[in-house]
Scaffold this motif. Structure first.
Motif, mmCIF file in Angstrom:
data_model
loop_
_atom_site.group_PDB
_atom_site.id
_atom_site.type_symbol
_atom_site.label_atom_id
_atom_site.label_comp_id
_atom_site.label_asym_id
_atom_site.label_seq_id
_atom_site.Cartn_x
_atom_site.Cartn_y
_atom_site.Cartn_z
ATOM 1 N N LYS A 1 48.436 -94.730 79.465
ATOM 2 C CA LYS A 1 49.924 -94.421 78.156
ATOM 3 C C LYS A 1 51.648 -94.126 78.641
ATOM 4 O O LYS A 1 52.199 -94.596 77.287
ATOM 5 C CB LYS A 1 49.348 -92.664 77.700
ATOM 6 C CG LYS A 1 48.109 -93.299 77.190
ATOM 7 C CD LYS A 1 47.163 -91.467 76.298
ATOM 8 C CE LYS A 1 46.149 -91.220 76.732
ATOM 9 N NZ LYS A 1 45.531 -90.371 75.924
ATOM 10 N N ALA A 2 51.656 -93.405 79.599
ATOM 11 C CA ALA A 2 53.141 -93.421 79.948
ATOM 12 C C ALA A 2 53.314 -92.452 81.331
ATOM 13 O O ALA A 2 52.543 -92.291 81.540
ATOM 14 C CB ALA A 2 54.031 -92.485 78.532
ATOM 15 N N ALA A 3 54.812 -92.091 81.598
ATOM 16 C CA ALA A 3 54.552 -91.276 82.488
ATOM 17 C C ALA A 3 55.230 -90.189 81.980
ATOM 18 O O ALA A 3 56.725 -89.966 81.470
ATOM 19 C CB ALA A 3 55.563 -92.345 83.416
ATOM 20 N N THR A 4 55.514 -89.715 83.146
ATOM 21 C CA THR A 4 56.175 -87.824 82.505
ATOM 22 C C THR A 4 56.466 -87.704 84.717
ATOM 23 O O THR A 4 56.334 -87.632 85.785
ATOM 24 C CB THR A 4 55.393 -86.432 82.581
ATOM 25 O OG1 THR A 4 55.810 -85.534 81.778
ATOM 26 C CG2 THR A 4 54.061 -86.882 82.689
ATOM 27 N N VAL A 5 57.153 -86.469 84.599
ATOM 28 C CA VAL A 5 58.134 -86.078 86.174
ATOM 29 C C VAL A 5 57.709 -84.898 86.103
ATOM 30 O O VAL A 5 58.089 -83.348 84.273
ATOM 31 C CB VAL A 5 59.371 -86.217 85.378
ATOM 32 C CG1 VAL A 5 59.594 -85.633 87.161
ATOM 33 C CG2 VAL A 5 59.265 -87.603 85.890
ATOM 34 N N VAL A 6 56.868 -83.861 86.808
ATOM 35 C CA VAL A 6 56.726 -82.719 86.677
ATOM 36 C C VAL A 6 58.010 -81.478 86.572
ATOM 37 O O VAL A 6 58.105 -82.086 88.312
ATOM 38 C CB VAL A 6 55.092 -82.558 86.547
ATOM 39 C CG1 VAL A 6 54.386 -80.893 86.991
ATOM 40 C CG2 VAL A 6 54.191 -82.777 85.961
ATOM 41 N N ILE A 7 58.316 -80.967 86.737
ATOM 42 C CA ILE A 7 59.356 -79.950 87.867
ATOM 43 C C ILE A 7 58.567 -79.061 88.437
ATOM 44 O O ILE A 7 57.720 -78.041 87.403
ATOM 45 C CB ILE A 7 60.573 -79.632 86.955
ATOM 46 C CG1 ILE A 7 61.472 -81.229 85.683
ATOM 47 C CG2 ILE A 7 61.929 -79.021 87.814
ATOM 48 C CD1 ILE A 7 61.397 -81.865 86.945
ATOM 49 N N GLN A 8 58.245 -78.693 89.649
ATOM 50 C CA GLN A 8 57.595 -77.910 90.063
ATOM 51 C C GLN A 8 58.077 -76.387 89.790
ATOM 52 O O GLN A 8 59.119 -76.174 89.641
ATOM 53 C CB GLN A 8 57.842 -78.068 91.816
ATOM 54 C CG GLN A 8 59.851 -77.331 92.404
ATOM 55 C CD GLN A 8 60.344 -77.722 93.640
ATOM 56 O OE1 GLN A 8 59.535 -78.886 94.174
ATOM 57 N NE2 GLN A 8 61.450 -76.839 93.616
ATOM 58 N N GLU A 9 57.618 -75.453 89.931
ATOM 59 C CA GLU A 9 57.831 -73.725 90.140
ATOM 60 C C GLU A 9 58.694 -73.831 91.929
ATOM 61 O O GLU A 9 58.922 -74.906 92.270
ATOM 62 C CB GLU A 9 56.916 -73.349 90.101
ATOM 63 C CG GLU A 9 55.734 -73.926 89.143
ATOM 64 C CD GLU A 9 54.469 -72.976 89.148
ATOM 65 O OE1 GLU A 9 54.193 -72.012 88.279
ATOM 66 O OE2 GLU A 9 53.497 -72.752 89.987
ATOM 67 N N ILE A 10 58.847 -72.323 91.668
ATOM 68 C CA ILE A 10 60.094 -71.511 92.010
ATOM 69 C C ILE A 10 58.975 -72.020 94.114
ATOM 70 O O ILE A 10 59.606 -71.683 94.980
ATOM 71 C CB ILE A 10 60.426 -70.993 92.025
ATOM 72 C CG1 ILE A 10 59.830 -69.611 92.631
ATOM 73 C CG2 ILE A 10 61.683 -70.603 90.815
ATOM 74 C CD1 ILE A 10 60.038 -68.408 92.241
ATOM 75 N N PHE A 11 57.730 -71.634 93.733
ATOM 76 C CA PHE A 11 57.063 -71.763 94.684
ATOM 77 C C PHE A 11 56.807 -73.503 95.312
ATOM 78 O O PHE A 11 56.156 -73.996 96.500
ATOM 79 C CB PHE A 11 54.914 -71.534 94.626
ATOM 80 C CG PHE A 11 55.547 -70.724 93.879
ATOM 81 C CD1 PHE A 11 56.068 -69.274 94.686
ATOM 82 C CD2 PHE A 11 55.693 -70.679 92.535
ATOM 83 C CE1 PHE A 11 55.404 -67.769 93.535
ATOM 84 C CE2 PHE A 11 55.297 -69.202 91.862
ATOM 85 C CZ PHE A 11 55.989 -68.304 92.577
ATOM 86 N N GLY A 12 57.086 -74.299 95.059
ATOM 87 C CA GLY A 12 57.300 -76.272 95.801
ATOM 88 C C GLY A 12 55.907 -76.550 95.017
ATOM 89 O O GLY A 12 55.540 -76.402 93.989
ATOM 90 N N VAL A 13 56.107 -77.995 95.460
ATOM 91 C CA VAL A 13 55.296 -78.831 95.037
ATOM 92 C C VAL A 13 53.395 -78.174 95.986
ATOM 93 O O VAL A 13 53.223 -78.795 96.857
ATOM 94 C CB VAL A 13 55.582 -80.350 95.169
ATOM 95 C CG1 VAL A 13 54.442 -81.066 94.741
ATOM 96 C CG2 VAL A 13 56.338 -80.693 94.599
ATOM 97 N N ASN A 14 52.998 -77.788 95.346
ATOM 98 C CA ASN A 14 51.742 -77.262 95.515
ATOM 99 C C ASN A 14 50.743 -76.913 94.957
ATOM 100 O O ASN A 14 50.765 -77.994 94.490
ATOM 101 C CB ASN A 14 51.907 -75.335 96.184
ATOM 102 C CG ASN A 14 52.485 -74.885 94.976
ATOM 103 O OD1 ASN A 14 51.692 -75.286 93.223
ATOM 104 N ND2 ASN A 14 51.811 -73.419 94.415
#
Length: 146
Positions: free
Chosen positions: A27-40
């Motif tokens: 449908k589209a794309a999204t960039v998910v910005i990590q929390e302060i815990f990293g890409v966990n």
């Protein structure tokens, strides 16, 4: 559902990311910005859920500029470590990590989480063809105070 990939920031820095693709046409794309815990595991599950809803979801490993492969726990020591990395990297480098090189084919949105959601909301992270779409997180969600 997703896979680890490599991205190149606009300054040429190579960083890791997690990408989840939908089964059919996106449908589209999204960039998910990590929390302060990293890409966990949590951020990967957010990407996987977005892919299940029909979106391409990419979570850049913003902390790679300080230390590669950061996946912190949810304890006080990890929180302190994550906050320290946010300060060490700084806003400008976080914005570089969350930008794609070149012009996207579609209008991706950015989805911000937790302590670094301000990256997604900041005016410097907006580009022509992109929309910012931070999501509420924690106790302040839905008008409650915390």
């Amino acid at each position: 559902m997703g896979q680890d990939i490599k991205l190149t920031a606009s300054d040429g820095f190579k960083l890791g990311a997690y990408r989840a693709d939908p089964a059919g046409k996106p449908k589209a794309a999204t960039v998910v910005i990590q929390e302060i815990f990293g890409v966990n595991h949590h951020i990967r599950s957010v990407c996987d859920r977005l892919a299940a809803e029909g979106y391409v979801a990419i979570a850049p490993a913003i902390f790679d500029r300080a230390k590669r492969g950061v996946e912190l726990d949810y304890d006080p020591e990890s929180i302190a470590s994550g906050r320290s990395m946010v300060e060490q990297i700084g806003l400008d480098n976080m914005l570089l990590a969350s930008r794609r090189r070149g012009r996207p084919r579609r209008r991706p949105a950015r989805s911000g989480w937790s302590a670094i959601a301000w990256v997604a909301r900041s005016p410097g992270s907006r580009r022509p063809g992109c929309t910012a779409s931070p999501r509420p997180f924690g106790r302040r969600r839905h008008g409650t105070s915390g």
